[in-house]
Design an enzyme around this catalytic site. Structure first.
Site, short mmCIF file in Angstrom:
data_model
loop_
_atom_site.label_atom_id
_atom_site.label_comp_id
_atom_site.label_asym_id
_atom_site.label_seq_id
_atom_site.Cartn_x
_atom_site.Cartn_y
_atom_site.Cartn_z
N GLY A 1 0.80 -1.21 0.00
CA GLY A 1 0.00 0.00 0.00
C GLY A 1 0.83 1.27 0.00
O GLY A 1 0.33 2.34 0.31
N ASP B 1 3.85 3.52 -10.77
CA ASP B 1 3.26 4.10 -9.55
C ASP B 1 2.99 5.59 -9.75
O ASP B 1 1.99 6.13 -9.26
CB ASP B 1 4.20 3.88 -8.37
N GLY C 1 9.05 -2.15 -2.97
CA GLY C 1 9.01 -3.31 -2.07
C GLY C 1 9.32 -2.87 -0.64
O GLY C 1 9.00 -1.77 -0.22
N LYS D 1 9.28 8.54 -7.49
CA LYS D 1 9.51 7.10 -7.37
C LYS D 1 10.86 6.83 -8.02
O LYS D 1 10.94 6.70 -9.26
CB LYS D 1 8.38 6.33 -8.08
N1 LIG Z 1 -6.28 -0.18 2.28
C1 LIG Z 1 -6.48 -0.56 1.00
N2 LIG Z 1 -7.74 -0.68 0.52
C2 LIG Z 1 -7.97 -1.06 -0.76
N3 LIG Z 1 -6.99 -1.36 -1.65
C3 LIG Z 1 -5.71 -1.27 -1.19
C4 LIG Z 1 -5.39 -0.88 0.13
N4 LIG Z 1 -4.03 -0.89 0.27
C5 LIG Z 1 -3.53 -1.26 -0.92
N5 LIG Z 1 -4.54 -1.50 -1.80
C6 LIG Z 1 -4.41 -1.96 -3.19
O1 LIG Z 1 -3.48 -3.03 -3.20
C7 LIG Z 1 -2.64 -2.95 -4.38
C8 LIG Z 1 -1.17 -2.80 -3.93
O2 LIG Z 1 -1.03 -1.55 -3.25
P1 LIG Z 1 0.15 -0.56 -3.70
O3 LIG Z 1 0.30 -0.54 -5.18
O4 LIG Z 1 -0.09 0.75 -3.01
O5 LIG Z 1 1.39 -1.36 -3.06
P2 LIG Z 1 2.89 -0.89 -3.04
O6 LIG Z 1 3.40 -1.12 -1.66
O7 LIG Z 1 2.99 0.48 -3.59
O8 LIG Z 1 3.61 -1.91 -4.04
P3 LIG Z 1 5.06 -1.73 -4.77
O9 LIG Z 1 6.06 -2.35 -3.83
O10 LIG Z 1 4.89 -2.48 -6.04
O11 LIG Z 1 5.28 -0.27 -4.99
C9 LIG Z 1 -3.13 -1.72 -5.16
O12 LIG Z 1 -4.09 -2.14 -6.12
C10 LIG Z 1 -3.81 -0.87 -4.09
O13 LIG Z 1 -4.81 0.00 -4.59
C1 LIG Z 2 7.68 -5.27 -8.94
C2 LIG Z 2 7.06 -4.87 -7.61
N1 LIG Z 2 5.79 -4.23 -7.89
C3 LIG Z 2 7.97 -3.93 -6.82
N2 LIG Z 2 8.06 -2.66 -7.51
C4 LIG Z 2 9.34 -4.51 -6.58
C5 LIG Z 2 9.28 -5.55 -5.49
C6 LIG Z 2 10.61 -6.19 -5.24
C7 LIG Z 2 10.50 -7.26 -4.18
C8 LIG Z 2 11.80 -8.00 -4.00
C9 LIG Z 2 11.66 -9.04 -2.88
O1 LIG Z 2 11.53 -8.61 -1.68
O2 LIG Z 2 11.58 -10.24 -3.20
MG LIG Z 3 3.97 1.24 -5.21
#
Ligand SMILES: Nc1ncnc2c1ncn2[C@@H]1O[C@H](COP(=O)(O)OP(=O)(O)OP(=O)(O)O)[C@@H](O)[C@H]1O
Ligand SMILES: C[C@H](N)[C@H](N)CCCCCC(=O)O
Ligand SMILES: [Mg+2]
Length: 203
Positions: free
Chosen positions: A13, A40, A99, A31
């Site tokens: 999230g 993102d 991540g 980012k």
């Molecule tokens: N509290 C929430 N309610 C509804 N959907 C959520 C919530 N938190 C995360 N999501 C959804 O879960 C998915 C993953 O969240 P997000 O893309 O923000 O993760 P991230 O930590 O940014 O991942 P990355 O490591 O790839 O950047 C997205 O589709 C996001 O909209």
């Molecule tokens: C591709 C993904 N959405 C993230 N941007 C990158 C996550 C890397 C995770 C690596 C790991 O902890 O195995």
């Molecule tokens: Mg993200």
């Protein structure tokens, strides 16, 4: 102050929380490393409605949705820490990691080292699934042992008071927001949670 949003893993999230932070602070968004598409930055652009935020280009935009060290190797690229230069702006910046903290960007360095190099304050996104206490406290242990300055923790997911209590006890971090499982995420929903965040931001 520039804030670095990290989490206890991927799909935690961070992008959603970054959108809320950007909207709440009218801050810029960056980012530094994007691995995979859609980006993102495109997602945050869709969710943020203020007219002040600038979206800074990724330093590395990689094709493969994988760990940056692997995605870079796939494209015969080598990421190094000094590639990351803070964007030119007079505004605060919300910087989103990739991540969790110990995600490799090459054979030696990790995503979290970008926050160290650029002296950013950490915001930790912690989920509340069964198993997340361990993942969160391992992350907290790493941040503490490496003297990171942590603004606070944002819990993301449906309530789990027992998990939240023990994580706050052991981390000593300030709870900035608890984001429940949302329905459809729209700019209006982001604005609502941005307002909620600001209620305790300056405490
Ligand atoms: N509290 C929430 N309610 C509804 N959907 C959520 C919530 N938190 C995360 N999501 C959804 O879960 C998915 C993953 O969240 P997000 O893309 O923000 O993760 P991230 O930590 O940014 O991942 P990355 O490591 O790839 O950047 C997205 O589709 C996001 O909209
Ligand atoms: C591709 C993904 N959405 C993230 N941007 C990158 C996550 C890397 C995770 C690596 C790991 O902890 O195995
Ligand atoms: Mg993200």
């Amino acid at each position: 102050m520039n804030y670095f949003v990290t989490a206890i893993g991927t799909d935690s999230g961070k992008t959603l929380v970054s959108s809320i932070l950007v909207e709440a602070l009218k801050a810029d968004y960056w980012k530094p490393i994007q691995a995979g598409f859609p980006t993102d930055t495109e997602e945050v652009k869709k969710l943020v409605s203020n007219s002040i935020t600038q979206f800074h280009p990724e330093t590395h935009q990689l094709k493969l949705p994988a760990s940056p060290h692997a995605a870079a190797r796939f494209e015969h690229l080598h990421i190094q820490l000094d590639d990351f230069v803070e964007p030119e702006t007079t505004n605060e910046i919300v910087v989103e990691g990739a991540g969790g903290v110990l995600v490799p960007i090459n054979q030696e360095d990790f995503v979290i080292d970008i926050a160290k190099e650029l002296e950013m304050e950490i915001i930790l996104v912690a989920n509340l699934y069964l198993g997340s206490i361990n993942h969160t406290l391992l992350t907290v242990d790493y941040l503490k042992r490496n003297n990171f300055n942590v603004k606070g923790i944002i819990f993301n997911g449906d309530g789990n008071p027992e998990s939240e209590q023990i994580i706050l006890k052991h981390s000593g971090y300030r709870p900035l927001l608890h984001l429940p499982k949302l329905g459809k995420v729209t700019p209006e929903v982001i604005q609502y949670w941005a307002d909620q965040l600001m209620l305790s931001w300056y405490e």
